[in-house]
Design a protein around this motif. Structure first.
Motif, PDB file in Angstrom:
ATOM      1  N   ARG A   1       0.626  -1.204   0.142  1.00  0.00           N
ATOM      2  CA  ARG A   1      -0.010  -0.045   0.021  1.00  0.00           C
ATOM      3  C   ARG A   1       0.875   1.218  -0.093  1.00  0.00           C
ATOM      4  NH1 ARG A   1      -2.010   3.055   3.995  1.00  0.00           N
ATOM      5  NH2 ARG A   1      -1.054   1.710   5.643  1.00  0.00           N
ATOM      6  N   GLN A   2       2.119   1.220   0.834  1.00  0.00           N
ATOM      7  CA  GLN A   2       2.870   2.279   0.739  1.00  0.00           C
ATOM      8  C   GLN A   2       3.581   2.802  -0.508  1.00  0.00           C
ATOM      9  OE1 GLN A   2       3.010   4.117   3.280  1.00  0.00           O
ATOM     10  NE2 GLN A   2       2.203   2.659   4.745  1.00  0.00           N
ATOM     11  N   LEU A   3       3.762   1.699  -1.454  1.00  0.00           N
ATOM     12  CA  LEU A   3       4.202   1.910  -2.864  1.00  0.00           C
ATOM     13  C   LEU A   3       3.175   2.453  -3.644  1.00  0.00           C
ATOM     14  CD1 LEU A   3       6.488  -1.395  -3.348  1.00  0.00           C
ATOM     15  CD2 LEU A   3       7.210   0.754  -2.817  1.00  0.00           C
ATOM     16  N   ARG A   4       1.947   2.294  -3.550  1.00  0.00           N
ATOM     17  CA  ARG A   4       0.842   2.781  -4.388  1.00  0.00           C
ATOM     18  C   ARG A   4       0.858   4.380  -3.995  1.00  0.00           C
ATOM     19  NH1 ARG A   4      -1.742  -2.030  -3.053  1.00  0.00           N
ATOM     20  NH2 ARG A   4      -3.035  -1.053  -1.219  1.00  0.00           N
ATOM     21  N   LYS A   5       1.380   4.713  -2.786  1.00  0.00           N
ATOM     22  CA  LYS A   5       1.086   6.209  -2.552  1.00  0.00           C
ATOM     23  C   LYS A   5       1.740   7.312  -3.281  1.00  0.00           C
ATOM     24  CE  LYS A   5      -0.637   5.386   2.207  1.00  0.00           C
ATOM     25  NZ  LYS A   5      -0.240   5.657   3.707  1.00  0.00           N
ATOM     26  N   ILE A   6       2.890   6.459  -3.817  1.00  0.00           N
ATOM     27  CA  ILE A   6       4.060   7.443  -4.745  1.00  0.00           C
ATOM     28  C   ILE A   6       3.740   7.461  -5.997  1.00  0.00           C
ATOM     29  CG2 ILE A   6       6.409   7.630  -5.083  1.00  0.00           C
ATOM     30  CD1 ILE A   6       6.960   5.777  -2.671  1.00  0.00           C
ATOM     31  N   LYS A   7       3.825   8.794  -6.748  1.00  0.00           N
ATOM     32  CA  LYS A   7       3.130   9.147  -7.790  1.00  0.00           C
ATOM     33  C   LYS A   7       4.016   8.416  -8.818  1.00  0.00           C
ATOM     34  CE  LYS A   7       0.809  13.486  -6.725  1.00  0.00           C
ATOM     35  NZ  LYS A   7       0.715  14.825  -6.757  1.00  0.00           N
ATOM     36  N   THR A   8       5.594   8.615  -8.791  1.00  0.00           N
ATOM     37  CA  THR A   8       6.321   8.097  -9.667  1.00  0.00           C
ATOM     38  C   THR A   8       5.970   6.391  -9.864  1.00  0.00           C
ATOM     39  OG1 THR A   8       8.142   9.586  -8.661  1.00  0.00           O
ATOM     40  CG2 THR A   8       8.740   7.676 -10.169  1.00  0.00           C
ATOM     41  N   ASN A   9       5.733   5.812  -9.023  1.00  0.00           N
ATOM     42  CA  ASN A   9       5.343   4.052  -9.136  1.00  0.00           C
ATOM     43  C   ASN A   9       4.406   3.759 -10.013  1.00  0.00           C
ATOM     44  OD1 ASN A   9       7.500   3.973  -7.281  1.00  0.00           O
ATOM     45  ND2 ASN A   9       6.130   3.372  -5.613  1.00  0.00           N
ATOM     46  N   TYR A  10       3.505   4.867 -10.551  1.00  0.00           N
ATOM     47  CA  TYR A  10       2.579   4.569 -11.430  1.00  0.00           C
ATOM     48  C   TYR A  10       3.294   4.489 -12.893  1.00  0.00           C
ATOM     49  CZ  TYR A  10      -1.160   5.747  -8.111  1.00  0.00           C
ATOM     50  OH  TYR A  10      -2.068   5.581  -7.022  1.00  0.00           O
TER      51      TYR A  10
END
Length: 431
Positions: free
Chosen positions: A48-57
């Motif tokens: 869930r924490q990785l999904r909060k970072i815009k770059t990861n999209y």
């Protein structure tokens, strides 16, 4: 025409031993690309924490494009290369070629979007980054990465625009009378070669160079600020050695100064340790930039330079050279997970949890047990460098060197203005 036939059938020169080596190498590349990109996508879906970072999209969409390259494009190219024959028909040849152009171009455009995202996050103020990287704009950028390649892949290839003026030459190369073999030949005329190369490589390459150059300049500027902070934090160290004899004759004064010196010592050491860590971070950022741009140029520049040159030299580039340059570009799809995800601490932690079946040793530590220093801040999931001079201005003007540590301990205005931590380019998850 005899010379052209020799070039076309150059794949016949591969012997049995060479084909075994090629098949082993290509299989390793395909397997690495599939597993690496799948791991990136699963990690973001589960964490869930990785999904909060815009770059990861952008990283997830990049992984999806590279995964499709490794599943829909590489295997058919490998089978044609090893079997020395195309057995799937002319229509599927056009579909496979269109998918090749579409997915590889989408992968390159994703790399360009990642560089622009990092530019706004690192080189601009946080307010600018929030305004630029809204969810709507991210969706539009991701949509562009997939829609733009269709205008240079399916549309012109299915309409035959790339073969205008060279149809006879393509038909001669598609069939080899000597071995009775059929090939999936993709040849382009001069207008298509220039248009496709500019859209798929040269424009994204130029934007990546400009963005990463600005990031590098910002890293150098922060390194200079850190050196100034080091000097300002310990102004009295060089003088202490010369003042020792004088302190022996000033025992009464020294007794009154001891408490003040004991109170100032902890203020000087933390900036020293933090500046050393920050200098390592900036150096790491520069090295990461060199690795990213070096791998991208090494993988794709030979192919796109040859793609433009070949129509102007009467299509005399040897077939083996084309094959080598094409697979060098495919290798980039296997390297992207390592360059954009495996170098990130948060991704590595998520990978260890997945591969070790949720082992608690690799779980993220509790937020309550962590302390974030005043010199860093977390904005949108990214930890950024705090400008020391901005802290001074917020404090009401330039501060004395001895008070810098005191203000940092009390808490200053936390505004990001530099290179993100972790691998100094890609943000870490909060907490």
């Amino acid at each position: 025409m005899e010379e052209l036939d020799v070039n076309v059938s150059s794949s016949e020169a591969f012997g049995i031993a060479e084909k075994i080596v090629l098949l082993s190498f290509i299989s390793a590349v395909i397997l690495m690309a599939i597993l690496g990109n799948l791991l990136v996508m699963v990690a973001v879906c589960r964490d869930r924490q990785l999904r909060k970072i815009k770059t990861n999209y952008f990283i997830v969409s990049l992984a999806f494009a590279d995964l499709l390259v490794s599943v829909l494009v590489m295997p058919f190219g490998a089978m044609e290369l090893v079997q020395d024959n195309w057995i799937y028909g002319e229509m599927f040849c056009l579909v496979r070629t269109s998918l090749d152009v579409l997915l590889t171009t989408a992968s390159i455009l994703h790399l360009c979007c990642i560089s622009l995202d990092r530019y706004y996050a690192i080189c601009c103020q946080p307010l600018v980054y929030r305004n630029k990287m809204t969810p709507l704009r991210i969706a539009l950028m991701l949509g562009g990465c997939w829609i733009i390649p269709t205008f240079i892949s399916f549309l012109p290839i299915m309409q035959g625009w790339n073969s205008i003026g060279i149809i006879d030459l393509i038909q001669q190369r598609q069939f080899n009378k000597a071995s009775n073999s059929t090939y999936c030949i993709f040849m382009v005329n001069k207008p298509y070669a220039i248009t496709c190369s500019v859209v798929a490589f040269y424009i994204p390459f130029l934007l990546m160079v400009l963005a990463y150059h600005r990031i590098y300049v910002t890293a150098r500027a922060h390194a200079r600020q850190i050196r100034l902070l080091q000097r300002a934090g310990n102004p009295a160290e060089p003088r202490q050695g010369h003042q020792e004899p004088r302190q022996d004759h000033q025992e009464p004064r020294q007794g009154h100064q001891e408490p003040r010196q004991g109170h100032q010592e902890p203020r000087q050491h933390p900036p020293d340790q933090h500046s050393t860590h920050r200098m390592k971070t900036e150096t790491k950022a520069a090295k990461t930039l060199c690795i990213i741009m070096g791998c991208f140029c090494l993988c794709w520049a030979p192919f796109f330079v040859t793609n433009i040159v070949d129509p102007f030299i009467n299509y005399t580039v040897p077939g083996k050279l084309w094959t080598a340059f094409l697979w060098l570009g495919y290798i980039n799809s296997g390297l992207n997970p390592f360059l954009y995800a495996f170098l990130n601490k948060a991704f590595r932690r998520a990978f260890l949890i997945i591969l070790c079946c949720g082992d608690e040793r690799y779980r993220r530590p509790s937020i309550l047990g962590q302390t974030v220093p005043c010199s860093t801040t977390t904005i949108n999931g990214s930890t950024h460098v705090l400008s020391f001079f901005f802290c001074q201005r917020r404090g009401g003007g330039p501060a004395a060197p001895g008070l810098a540590g005191q203000r940092n301990q009390r808490g200053c205005a936390k505004v990001p203005g530099g290179v993100g931590e972790g691998n100094a380019l890609f943000p870490q998850s909060p907490g």
